[in-house]
Motif scaffolding. Structure first.
Motif, PDB file in Angstrom:
ATOM      1  N   UNK A   1      -2.532 -33.410  38.667  1.00 29.33           N
ATOM      2  CA  UNK A   1      -3.730 -33.885  37.972  1.00 29.33           C
ATOM      3  C   UNK A   1      -4.249 -32.812  37.018  1.00 29.33           C
ATOM      4  N   UNK A   2      -4.194 -31.554  37.481  1.00 34.59           N
ATOM      5  CA  UNK A   2      -4.645 -30.457  36.620  1.00 34.59           C
ATOM      6  C   UNK A   2      -3.792 -30.369  35.357  1.00 34.59           C
ATOM      7  N   UNK A   3      -2.477 -30.513  35.535  1.00 32.75           N
ATOM      8  CA  UNK A   3      -1.579 -30.400  34.386  1.00 32.75           C
ATOM      9  C   UNK A   3      -1.781 -31.551  33.409  1.00 32.75           C
ATOM     10  N   UNK A   4      -1.807 -32.784  33.949  1.00 35.41           N
ATOM     11  CA  UNK A   4      -1.818 -33.937  33.063  1.00 35.41           C
ATOM     12  C   UNK A   4      -3.215 -34.314  32.582  1.00 35.41           C
ATOM     13  N   UNK A   5      -4.222 -34.096  33.389  1.00 32.35           N
ATOM     14  CA  UNK A   5      -5.573 -34.459  32.955  1.00 32.35           C
ATOM     15  C   UNK A   5      -6.264 -33.304  32.236  1.00 32.35           C
ATOM     16  N   UNK A   6      -6.228 -32.127  32.877  1.00 36.42           N
ATOM     17  CA  UNK A   6      -6.951 -30.993  32.290  1.00 36.42           C
ATOM     18  C   UNK A   6      -6.208 -30.434  31.077  1.00 36.42           C
ATOM     19  N   UNK A   7      -4.979 -29.953  31.316  1.00 36.56           N
ATOM     20  CA  UNK A   7      -4.224 -29.336  30.217  1.00 36.56           C
ATOM     21  C   UNK A   7      -3.776 -30.385  29.206  1.00 36.56           C
ATOM     22  N   UNK A   8      -3.376 -31.565  29.710  1.00 34.75           N
ATOM     23  CA  UNK A   8      -2.996 -32.637  28.776  1.00 34.75           C
ATOM     24  C   UNK A   8      -4.183 -33.082  27.946  1.00 34.75           C
ATOM     25  N   UNK A   9      -5.369 -33.149  28.583  1.00 35.42           N
ATOM     26  CA  UNK A   9      -6.584 -33.502  27.843  1.00 35.42           C
ATOM     27  C   UNK A   9      -6.897 -32.476  26.776  1.00 35.42           C
ATOM     28  N   UNK A  10      -6.632 -31.207  27.080  1.00 32.07           N
ATOM     29  CA  UNK A  10      -6.861 -30.144  26.087  1.00 32.07           C
ATOM     30  C   UNK A  10      -5.970 -30.334  24.868  1.00 32.07           C
ATOM     31  N   UNK A  11      -4.731 -30.769  25.100  1.00 29.08           N
ATOM     32  CA  UNK A  11      -3.809 -31.000  23.985  1.00 29.08           C
ATOM     33  C   UNK A  11      -4.342 -32.101  23.077  1.00 29.08           C
ATOM     34  N   UNK A  12      -4.774 -33.193  23.679  1.00 26.73           N
ATOM     35  CA  UNK A  12      -5.311 -34.299  22.885  1.00 26.73           C
ATOM     36  C   UNK A  12      -6.592 -33.886  22.159  1.00 26.73           C
ATOM     37  N   UNK A  13      -7.383 -33.049  22.827  1.00 30.22           N
ATOM     38  CA  UNK A  13      -8.615 -32.558  22.198  1.00 30.22           C
ATOM     39  C   UNK A  13      -8.305 -31.686  20.992  1.00 30.22           C
ATOM     40  N   UNK A  14      -7.291 -30.824  21.134  1.00 32.29           N
ATOM     41  CA  UNK A  14      -6.913 -29.957  20.004  1.00 32.29           C
ATOM     42  C   UNK A  14      -6.409 -30.789  18.833  1.00 32.29           C
ATOM     43  N   UNK A  15      -5.719 -31.865  19.141  1.00 39.78           N
ATOM     44  CA  UNK A  15      -5.252 -32.752  18.059  1.00 39.78           C
ATOM     45  C   UNK A  15      -6.447 -33.335  17.292  1.00 39.78           C
TER      46      UNK A  15
END
Length: 354
Positions: free
Chosen positions: A44-58
């Motif tokens: 969950x940390x990888x896909x929600x937290x870090x994955x969310x950060x990727x989408x946010x940076x986009x």
């Protein structure tokens, strides 16, 4: 419905309720519960937290209008953090899957042991049934022989009693007419040629012979009574042995019933663990795909920095409305856009799963 990774700890916890008496499997499941909680947290940390950060940076890059306001290194840092998180979650999943697979093997081994125990006990019951049947026949034979011996002994005793009665009657008659008979026999002897004396002697011999036969009957009767007592004793021992075997058979039947209950619980445990294993393999495949695409995207972003128009390439790739770039930069941008879309799709697909 396929098992979801978030539900792994609860699913495993539910298995413990039915395995309280199986310390080995309880210990295995307890370990899996702890590790599954860590895997879920990591995933969950990888896909929600870090994955969310990727989408946010986009989103941030798309909103920025001037190259001077963009930090491409920040995007690369987010990608790197995401890649590390995905790699860590993937590693934990693989370790857990290996342990779940080992748990399935242990559960299957216990099932086989359980089935062998049931078969052995069923064979034992068949052996007990045979011995119980033989003991029942032995009891019947001993009782019949004892009854026959008792009847024969009674018959001999009756005969002996009859003879003894006849002997007593003869003794009474002898007492009353003893002296008269003897005197008469002597007086008549000259006229009977001694026959009267012979008759008196024969009467005495008959009384003595009757006593000998009666004693022999008594002796045989006592022997038969002892034999009857021995047969009764044998029947009693056989009955005690039979009762003991009947109780033993009942106990073994209870054991078989318990073993079959444990077998059903093991079958259910094995089925659930196989579902958990299948779930983990599905998510491992997913995470492998994510990791591969993230590595490709990271390499493409790094490749874009080689060009002087790094921001334009990345921004246009994310915005999906490319400006006029040099041919080489355009090729890089198209590749970057394609790989970014793949990663974004993987992240969004994972969000839906979670």
């Amino acid at each position: 419905m396929a098992l979801q990774i978030r539900n792994l700890p609860v699913t495993l916890q539910n298995l413990i309720t039915g395995l309280r008496e199986d310390n080995v499997m309880c210990a295995i499941i307890d370990g899996l519960i702890t590790e599954s909680q860590e895997v879920v947290a990591s995933y969950v940390s990888a896909m929600e937290t870090e994955g969310g950060n990727i989408l946010s940076e986009k989103s941030n890059l798309i909103r920025i209008r001037h190259p001077s306001a963009v930090d491409v290194n920040r995007l690369q840092c987010a990608l790197n953090e995401f890649k590390i998180a995905v790699s860590g979650a993937l590693k934990q999943m693989k370790v857990l899957e290996h342990k779940v697979h080992a748990g399935i093997g242990k559960c299957q081994q216990k099932q086989r042991d359980n089935e062998r125990d049931i078969s052995a006990k069923e064979i034992k019951i068949e052996e007990l049934n045979t011995e119980i049947t033989n003991l029942k026949q032995k009891i019947k034979d001993c009782e019949r022989q004892a009854t026959n011996n008792e009847n024969e002994a009674r018959e001999l005793s009756n005969k002996a009693s009859k003879m003894e009665k006849e002997k007593e009657d003869a003794e009474v008659a002898s007492t009353i007419g003893g002296s008269v008979g003897v005197t008469a026999s002597i007086l008549l002897a000259p006229f009977s040629g001694g026959a009267s004396l012979l008759m008196a002697g024969a009467a005495a011999s008959w009384v003595g012979g009757t006593l000998l036969i009666a004693d022999e009957y008594r002796s045989k009767a006592r022997t038969l009574e002892r034999c009857a007592s021995d047969e009764r004793s044998n029947a009693r021992k056989a009955r005690q042995r039979k009762d003991k075997l009947v109780n033993e058979k009942s106990s073994i039947r209870d054991q078989i019933s318990d073993l079959r209950k444990k077998k059903r619980k093991l079958e259910n445990t094995c089925r659930i663990l196989e579902q958990v294993n299948e779930c983990l393999l599905t998510y491992i495949e997913l995470m492998n795909s994510v990791e591969t695409h993230v590595q490709d995207l990271d390499a493409s972003v790094h490749g874009a920095t080689v060009h002087g128009e790094t921001f334009d390439i990345i921004k246009n790739a994310l915005n999906e409305c490319p400006d006029c770039l040099e041919e080489e930069a355009m090729t890089c941008m198209m590749e970057l856009r394609e790989k970014w879309q793949i990663v974004e799709n993987e992240i969004l697909k994972t969000f839906r799963r979670v």
